[in-house]
Design a protein around this motif. Structure first.
Motif, short mmCIF file in Angstrom:
data_model
loop_
_atom_site.label_atom_id
_atom_site.label_comp_id
_atom_site.label_asym_id
_atom_site.label_seq_id
_atom_site.Cartn_x
_atom_site.Cartn_y
_atom_site.Cartn_z
N UNK A 1 -10.83 -9.02 45.62
CA UNK A 1 -10.28 -10.32 45.97
C UNK A 1 -10.62 -10.70 47.41
N UNK A 2 -10.58 -9.72 48.31
CA UNK A 2 -10.95 -10.00 49.70
C UNK A 2 -12.41 -10.43 49.80
N UNK A 3 -13.28 -9.77 49.06
CA UNK A 3 -14.71 -10.13 49.07
C UNK A 3 -14.91 -11.52 48.50
N UNK A 4 -14.23 -11.84 47.40
CA UNK A 4 -14.37 -13.16 46.80
C UNK A 4 -13.88 -14.25 47.74
N UNK A 5 -12.73 -14.02 48.39
CA UNK A 5 -12.19 -15.03 49.32
C UNK A 5 -13.08 -15.19 50.53
N UNK A 6 -13.74 -14.12 50.97
CA UNK A 6 -14.66 -14.24 52.11
C UNK A 6 -15.80 -15.18 51.75
N UNK A 7 -16.33 -15.05 50.53
CA UNK A 7 -17.42 -15.91 50.08
C UNK A 7 -16.92 -17.34 49.94
N UNK A 8 -15.74 -17.53 49.33
CA UNK A 8 -15.19 -18.87 49.11
C UNK A 8 -14.88 -19.57 50.42
N UNK A 9 -14.47 -18.82 51.44
CA UNK A 9 -14.06 -19.45 52.70
C UNK A 9 -15.14 -19.36 53.77
N UNK A 10 -16.38 -19.10 53.37
CA UNK A 10 -17.45 -19.04 54.35
C UNK A 10 -17.61 -20.41 54.99
N UNK A 11 -18.10 -20.44 56.22
CA UNK A 11 -18.22 -21.72 56.93
C UNK A 11 -19.06 -22.74 56.17
N UNK A 12 -18.62 -23.97 56.21
CA UNK A 12 -19.36 -25.06 55.61
C UNK A 12 -19.60 -26.11 56.67
N UNK A 13 -20.21 -27.19 56.29
CA UNK A 13 -20.47 -28.26 57.24
C UNK A 13 -19.26 -29.16 57.46
#
Length: 129
Positions: free
Chosen positions: A49-61
């Protein structure tokens, strides 16, 4: 330790205990009960879950000052649209979106969501009397 108590896991992942319970009911999270009846979450599940949330919350524009993370408090659907209310800290954010989008996002009261505001200018005034 083979698993975390639900409160510990929620804190590590950065979500509410209720969110983990919702994920468990939806089959997105596996848990087991201790001999004392306490819900435990495997360490591997917390890592996933931590890995998935890291991907989901990666920086965007998207500018972060325009993003209001909060909890969905109300969803009113009709045939075409959905009115979604999010409590983001002290702010109540209301958005009118398509019903299809609300269904795809699985928006229901109690889940986390982020309202992103994109507008050039919005002002509301009342005339002096």
């Amino acid at each position: 330790m083979d698993g975390y108590r639900i409160g510990e896991a929620a804190k590590l992942i950065g979500v509410r205990v209720e969110t983990l319970r919702t994920w468990e009911r939806a089959g997105k999270l596996s848990t087991w009960r201790s001999p004392g009846g306490q819900r435990l979450i495997p360490e591997a599940e917390v890592a996933r879950l931590l890995a998935e949330r890291r991907i989901e919350t990666s920086p965007t524009l998207t500018s972060r000052r325009n993003a209001f993370p909060g909890v969905v408090t109300k969803v009113t659907r009709d045939k075409i649209s959905a009115l979604v209310e999010i409590q983001a800290g002290p702010h109540r954010v209301v958005s009118l979106i398509t019903r299809e989008a609300a269904d795809e996002l699985g928006l229901v009261p109690g889940i986390e969501a982020i309202a992103t505001v994109k507008a050039t200018s919005v002002m509301v005034e009342r005339p002096e009397r």
